[in-house]
Design an enzyme around this catalytic site. Structure first.
Site, PDB file in Angstrom:
ATOM      1  N   SER A   1       0.835  -1.204   0.054  1.00  0.00           N
ATOM      2  CA  SER A   1       0.156  -0.122  -0.159  1.00  0.00           C
ATOM      3  C   SER A   1       0.947   1.404   0.115  1.00  0.00           C
ATOM      4  CB  SER A   1      -0.874  -0.089   1.175  1.00  0.00           C
ATOM      5  OG  SER A   1      -1.565   1.179   1.400  1.00  0.00           O
TER       6      SER A   1
ATOM      7  N   TYR B   1      -3.072  -0.446  10.648  1.00  0.00           N
ATOM      8  CA  TYR B   1      -2.797  -1.012   9.137  1.00  0.00           C
ATOM      9  C   TYR B   1      -1.559  -0.294   8.776  1.00  0.00           C
ATOM     10  CZ  TYR B   1      -3.683  -1.439   4.118  1.00  0.00           C
ATOM     11  OH  TYR B   1      -3.657  -1.968   2.865  1.00  0.00           O
TER      12      TYR B   1
END
Length: 357
Positions: free
Chosen positions: A154, A167
């Site tokens: 990501s 996250y």
């Protein structure tokens, strides 16, 4: 090295009629879209996830697209279960060619409000799940000296945002682990490859079931891309694992370049904007499902598919990804155009000189 022995590239693309691919987190979202994309090229796809119903529907998608499916109920936080699943894949489908780590779980919350057990569980799934998958793949790929591991990363692995400390921390840890592994493989002269596809905000079902302490519903930061865009980037990474990582989506490129150039400026910008940009206008429904501890499809009897609730704004294409996938032809074209321009300029100078005499 003959084309058939290359760990990636066009030979791998042509061999998809029987390439064996393992995908974690395959029952929904990016994993689901990636499974369909590999299946459309004829691959045999092992689908790993916790929810039986989602896996069954994902297997149906794979078979409908022309691939062979092997759904396996697995919690990636359990290292022994992941390794047992890998062994079953090899027994039923054959040697694993590509392993895609995509499973994750998280908490949307200010960092100070995340409970220890929530942090532990989300990290076990997201970070350790990637490690367990990678190690299971390596145990089988290293003796054969071939295979590819694709980590679904990501932009937040490089540029953290508020409200997603759990996250962001896990994705940054995956990046560190993968960088170390890549160096070790190079040191050993291994032909096993590991690469990463870093994704932008994607329209997946996770925003409808993630554990959240926000007053309004969680959402991906705009611009939002459809999971099929992410899947295309993952397939490209699997076909060309010689590159250490791929940035999927223009917003990913902008974010990572901005982090390199002006991280403090991004701190101020995100502190001002990222609370609102990660929430919808609707208040959180207190009865919404949560998938941190158990799969949502098991508790609520629904298959959630690949797409989330943001179809009306999600982009189905990425110019940046297209340019990345075609960068060699474009580079050759640009070089050819430059050479032609140079020749034309030389001919013009010669003609001018000849006319002067």
């Amino acid at each position: 090295m003959s084309p058939a022995r290359r760990p990636g590239g066009e030979a791998a693309h042509r061999a998809d009629h029987r390439r064996v691919v393992v995908i974690t987190g395959a029952s929904a979202g990016v994993g689901r879209a990636t499974a369909r994309a590999f299946a459309a090229r004829g691959a045999a796809v092992a689908l790993l996830a916790r929810g039986q119903q989602g896996l069954e529907q994902a297997a149906h998608d794979v078979r409908s697209a022309g691939g062979e499916a092997l759904p396996l109920v697995v919690d990636v936080a359990d290292a022994e279960a992941v390794d047992a699943a890998a062994q079953r894949v090899e027994e039923e489908l054959g040697p694993i060619d590509v392993w895609v780590n995509a499973a994750f779980s998280t908490v949307f919350s200010p960092a100070s409000e995340v409970r220890p057990e929530e942090l532990k569980r989300a990290t076990e799934v997201t970070y350790f799940g990637f490690v367990h998958g990678t190690q299971a793949a390596l145990r089988r790929m290293l003796p054969r000296d071939r295979g590819t591991v694709v980590q679904v990363g990501s932009a937040l692995a490089y540029r953290s945002v508020p409200l997603q400390a759990v996250y962001c921390g896990a994705k940054a840890a995956i990046r560190g682990y993968t960088d170390s592994l890549r160096c070790e493989l190079r040191h050993d002269g291994s032909r096993v490859r590991v690469t990463t596809a870093h994704l932008p905000g994607v329209n997946t079902p996770q925003f409808g079931w993630v554990l959240t302490r926000l007053p309004r519903g969680p959402r991906p930061v705009a611009p939002v891309y459809q999971p099929e865009v992410a899947a295309a980037g993952i397939l490209h990474a699997a076909d060309h694992p010689e590159r250490r990582e791929y940035w999927v989506g223009g917003s990913t490129v902008a974010t990572l370049l901005g982090q390199r150039i002006a991280p403090a400026l991004l701190d101020r910008y995100l502190a001002r904007t990222a609370y609102d940009s990660q929430q919808t206008d609707e208040p959180v429904d207190p009865s919404r499902p949560v998938n941190l501890w158990e799969p949502v499809d098991e508790a609520h009897g629904a298959d959630h598919g690949a797409h989330g609730a943001f179809d009306d704004e999600a982009h189905g294409r990425s110019l940046q990804l297209w340019l990345s996938r075609h960068r060699r032809p474009l580079a050759f074209g640009a070089a050819g155009a430059a050479a032609a321009a140079g020749v034309a300029a030389a001919v013009n100078r010669t003609a001018v000189a000849a006319g002067g005499h």
